[in-house]
Design a protein around this motif. Structure first.
Motif, short mmCIF file in Angstrom:
data_model
loop_
_atom_site.label_atom_id
_atom_site.label_comp_id
_atom_site.label_asym_id
_atom_site.label_seq_id
_atom_site.Cartn_x
_atom_site.Cartn_y
_atom_site.Cartn_z
N ILE A 70 46.65 5.72 42.92
CA ILE A 70 46.08 4.45 43.44
C ILE A 70 45.61 4.72 44.88
O ILE A 70 44.49 4.63 45.46
N ALA A 71 46.63 5.65 45.78
CA ALA A 71 45.98 6.06 47.14
C ALA A 71 44.88 6.78 47.09
O ALA A 71 44.03 6.85 48.02
N SER A 72 44.79 7.82 46.24
CA SER A 72 43.76 8.56 45.99
C SER A 72 42.37 8.19 45.88
O SER A 72 41.33 8.36 46.26
N MET A 73 42.43 7.15 44.89
CA MET A 73 41.26 6.40 44.55
C MET A 73 40.77 5.52 45.72
O MET A 73 39.56 5.62 46.06
N LEU A 74 41.61 5.09 46.57
CA LEU A 74 41.27 4.14 47.76
C LEU A 74 40.74 4.95 48.90
O LEU A 74 39.85 4.60 49.62
N ARG A 75 41.45 6.39 48.88
CA ARG A 75 40.92 7.06 49.82
C ARG A 75 39.37 7.50 49.32
O ARG A 75 38.54 7.63 50.35
N ARG A 76 39.16 7.86 48.30
CA ARG A 76 37.84 8.21 47.82
C ARG A 76 36.74 7.08 47.91
O ARG A 76 35.76 7.57 48.06
N LYS A 77 37.28 5.76 47.95
CA LYS A 77 36.46 4.63 48.18
C LYS A 77 36.13 4.34 49.74
O LYS A 77 35.34 3.61 50.01
N GLY A 78 36.76 5.27 50.42
CA GLY A 78 36.56 4.98 51.93
C GLY A 78 37.63 4.39 52.60
O GLY A 78 37.46 4.11 53.69
N GLN A 79 38.65 3.69 52.02
CA GLN A 79 39.88 3.09 52.64
C GLN A 79 40.63 4.18 53.52
O GLN A 79 40.70 5.21 53.07
N ASP A 80 41.12 3.70 54.61
CA ASP A 80 42.01 4.57 55.45
C ASP A 80 43.31 4.47 55.13
O ASP A 80 44.19 3.54 55.70
#
Length: 92
Positions: A70-80
């Motif tokens: 989930i952390a990886s997915m959120l990072r790919r979506k641009g979230q810090d």
């Protein structure tokens, strides 16, 4: 025929939609949304996030690997999302 309610009556549909919107103003908490919120706290490790999720959702099958995904997915979506350091294993 005009007096009876039809299945697609817009007035009836709008009344139903308005009644459900007024009672539930916040989105429903899910495992994914909880994990996303907890990932912003840098003091929490993935294992601690799993423990907190399971305390709120005892039937959840959340693992440290799923939290990392989930952390990886959120990072790919641009979230810090802050990265976590892996726990150091003791040398023998």
């Amino acid at each position: 025929m005009t007096a009876s309610k039809t299945h697609g009556d817009k007035a009836t549909d709008n009344a139903k939609a308005a009644s459900t919107e007024s009672t539930d103003t916040q989105p429903k908490q899910t495992v994914g949304t909880l994990v996303a919120e907890l990932l912003n706290d840098t003091a929490l490790s993935y294992a601690e996030i799993v423990a907190l999720v399971k305390s709120d959702f005892p039937e959840a099958k959340t693992t440290t690997r799923s939290v990392a995904s989930i952390a990886s997915m959120l990072r790919r979506k641009g979230q810090d999302i802050p990265s976590r350091r892996k726990a150091v294993k003791a040398k023998k």
